[in-house]
Enzyme design. Structure first.
Site, short mmCIF file in Angstrom:
data_model
loop_
_atom_site.label_atom_id
_atom_site.label_comp_id
_atom_site.label_asym_id
_atom_site.label_seq_id
_atom_site.Cartn_x
_atom_site.Cartn_y
_atom_site.Cartn_z
N HIS A 36 0.82 -1.22 0.00
CA HIS A 36 0.00 0.00 0.00
C HIS A 36 0.86 1.27 0.00
O HIS A 36 0.35 2.35 0.25
CB HIS A 36 -0.99 0.01 1.18
N ASP A 38 2.55 2.00 -2.75
CA ASP A 38 2.67 2.43 -4.16
C ASP A 38 1.79 3.64 -4.47
O ASP A 38 2.25 4.62 -5.07
CB ASP A 38 2.45 1.28 -5.16
N SER A 128 -3.03 -11.74 -11.00
CA SER A 128 -3.47 -12.27 -12.29
C SER A 128 -4.14 -11.16 -13.10
O SER A 128 -4.08 -11.15 -14.33
CB SER A 128 -4.42 -13.45 -12.10
N ASP A 173 1.73 -3.55 -9.36
CA ASP A 173 1.48 -4.84 -10.00
C ASP A 173 1.76 -4.77 -11.50
O ASP A 173 2.42 -5.64 -12.07
CB ASP A 173 0.02 -5.27 -9.79
C1 GLA Z 1 -2.84 -4.46 -4.82
C2 GLA Z 1 -2.75 -3.25 -5.73
C3 GLA Z 1 -1.35 -2.64 -5.72
C4 GLA Z 1 -0.83 -2.41 -4.31
C5 GLA Z 1 -1.05 -3.66 -3.46
C6 GLA Z 1 -0.73 -3.42 -2.02
O1 GLA Z 1 -2.06 -5.51 -5.32
O2 GLA Z 1 -3.11 -3.57 -7.04
O3 GLA Z 1 -1.33 -1.44 -6.46
O4 GLA Z 1 -1.41 -1.28 -3.74
O5 GLA Z 1 -2.38 -4.14 -3.52
O6 GLA Z 1 0.60 -3.14 -1.86
#
Ligand code: GLA
Length: 387
Positions: A36, A38, A128, A173
């Protein structure tokens, strides 16, 4: 990536649509540390893995686009001029979301056919969704020669998720899936969106994922709520993002915050520091200190940011009690999915056996064990032009 999967997709495509023009491999991701952070323009430390989605593409000879989800045996047919989010559309929204976001940027998307399938367990927190989004944008970019850069493509994937799926995710991601480097994790600065690949020498240790096989309700809502808390603190502090806050500056507005919100913001500030330390520990080849930061990160995720769940906590607790596990924590958005563990090679078998039995006894469900390799990002598998 799994050659059988590639063959399955190629053969299915041939049967349904004829010759494959473009074939794309797009991996899922793990994250060593930095959850969290990012969307707070902070730091993360993810890696692409050797599980992902394979997608075959060709131009359509009709006005329609047709997509076939191999694993689900489901099809979806749509017109490019009539794209809207699909109610309870699951995978369809990742697809049409990406197409709609491309249309906003580039004009020349034409009708196409795709078949896709993968080996990323769904709901495991291995992204995914980002892998599918990236495969679509990457393949269409190739098929229609759109000249989009990888950096542009990941923003398209991310916007598809915001606007069509309704999750206000950060960039981790999509970035990790697109830019992954074999045997490396990426120390990513989410503000500049630039990363440094770090080779990870596991030597006497092994990376093991344990899937709780649970995914609790309202995950997307809880995710967006966490983001809103961060934004509230940002506006009170009058800064651009929580990345710019310090424990001292946060303390100066503590009275305007509930204890709960204060702890959430504090977690982000501390997690950002942990990620930077973690990269430093890898640089110094100090896997023990690196692992310890993972335990600390879990503690913050569980008690401050409150994104864990009893199943994840149970597995991390077992890991903590075993001196052969040097680091473990929940991974991804939270509320289910996998824990990431660094385990001494000679104890992998005994620990995973012990954890599986204890987990089954406690929760009445089986957990799953995955071994993954750090792998290369989204790429073409073969390029067979029809023209
Ligand atoms: C999900 C979101 C990412 C990131 C993570 C937590 O995977 O898609 O952008 O915020 O949660 O780190």
């Amino acid at each position: 990536m799994n050659p059988i999967l590639i063959e399955d997709i190629r053969k299915t495509f041939k049967k349904k649509f004829g010759k494959v023009s473009v074939l794309v491999n797009s991996p899922g991701r793990i994250n060593f540390i930095g959850e969290h952070t990012d969307y707070n323009e902070g730091f993360v430390f993810p890696a692409a893995i050797d599980k992902g989605i394979v997608t075959a593409f060709s131009k359509s000879t009709t006005r329609f686009c047709t997509a076939y989800a191999f694993d689900k045996n489901e099809s979806y047919k749509f017109l490019l001029e009539e794209i809207i989010p699909v109610k309870n559309g699951s995978w369809r929204n990742y697809l049409v979301g990406v197409v709609a976001e491309i249309q906003k940027k580039v004009k020349n998307v034409e009708p196409f056919n795709i078949v896709f399938g993968g080996d990323i367990p769904e709901g495991a927190g291995l992204s995914s969704s980002a892998s599918l989004e990236n495969s679509i944008v990457f393949g269409l970019n190739e098929l229609f020669k759109m000249n989009l850069s990888k950096s542009e493509m990941i923003l398209i994937s991310q916007k598809a998720e915001h606007n069509f799926v309704g999750v206000r995710c950060g960039i981790m991601d999509q970035y990790a899936s697109m830019f992954g480097v074999e045997n490396h994790a990426l120390f990513l600065d989410c503000r500049s969106q630039e990363s440094i690949p770090f080779k990870i020498h596991f030597e006497d240790y092994q990376l093991v994922l344990i899937n709780t096989n649970v995914s609790h309700n309202l995950v997307d809502a809880a995710y967006n709520e966490r983001r809103s808390v961060c934004e509230k603190v940002v506006s009170l502090l009058q800064i651009k993002a929580l990345r710019d806050a310090t424990e001292e500056s946060l303390m100066s507005i503590k009275e305007s915050l509930s204890e709960d919100d204060y702890q959430k913001a504090l977690y982000i500030i501390q997690e950002n520091i942990r990620v930077q330390k973690a990269a430093q520990m890898i640089r110094e080849n100090n896997l023990i200190a690196f692992g310890n930061l993972l335990f600390q990160a879990h503690d913050g995720a569980q008690n401050q940011f409150k994104i864990s769940c009893p199943e994840l906590d149970f597995l991390v607790e077992l890991a903590k009690e075993d001196s052969n596990v040097i680091g473990a924590r929940m991974m991804g958005g939270g509320f289910g999915g996998c824990t990431i563990n660094i385990i001494a090679n000679n104890s992998v078998k005994s620990f995973t056996k012990k954890a599986s039995e204890a987990y089954l006894k406690k929760f009445g469900i089986e957990c799953s064990i995955y071994f993954v390799k750090l792998s290369k990002g989204t790429h073409l598998t073969h390029r067979i032009y029809q023209e």
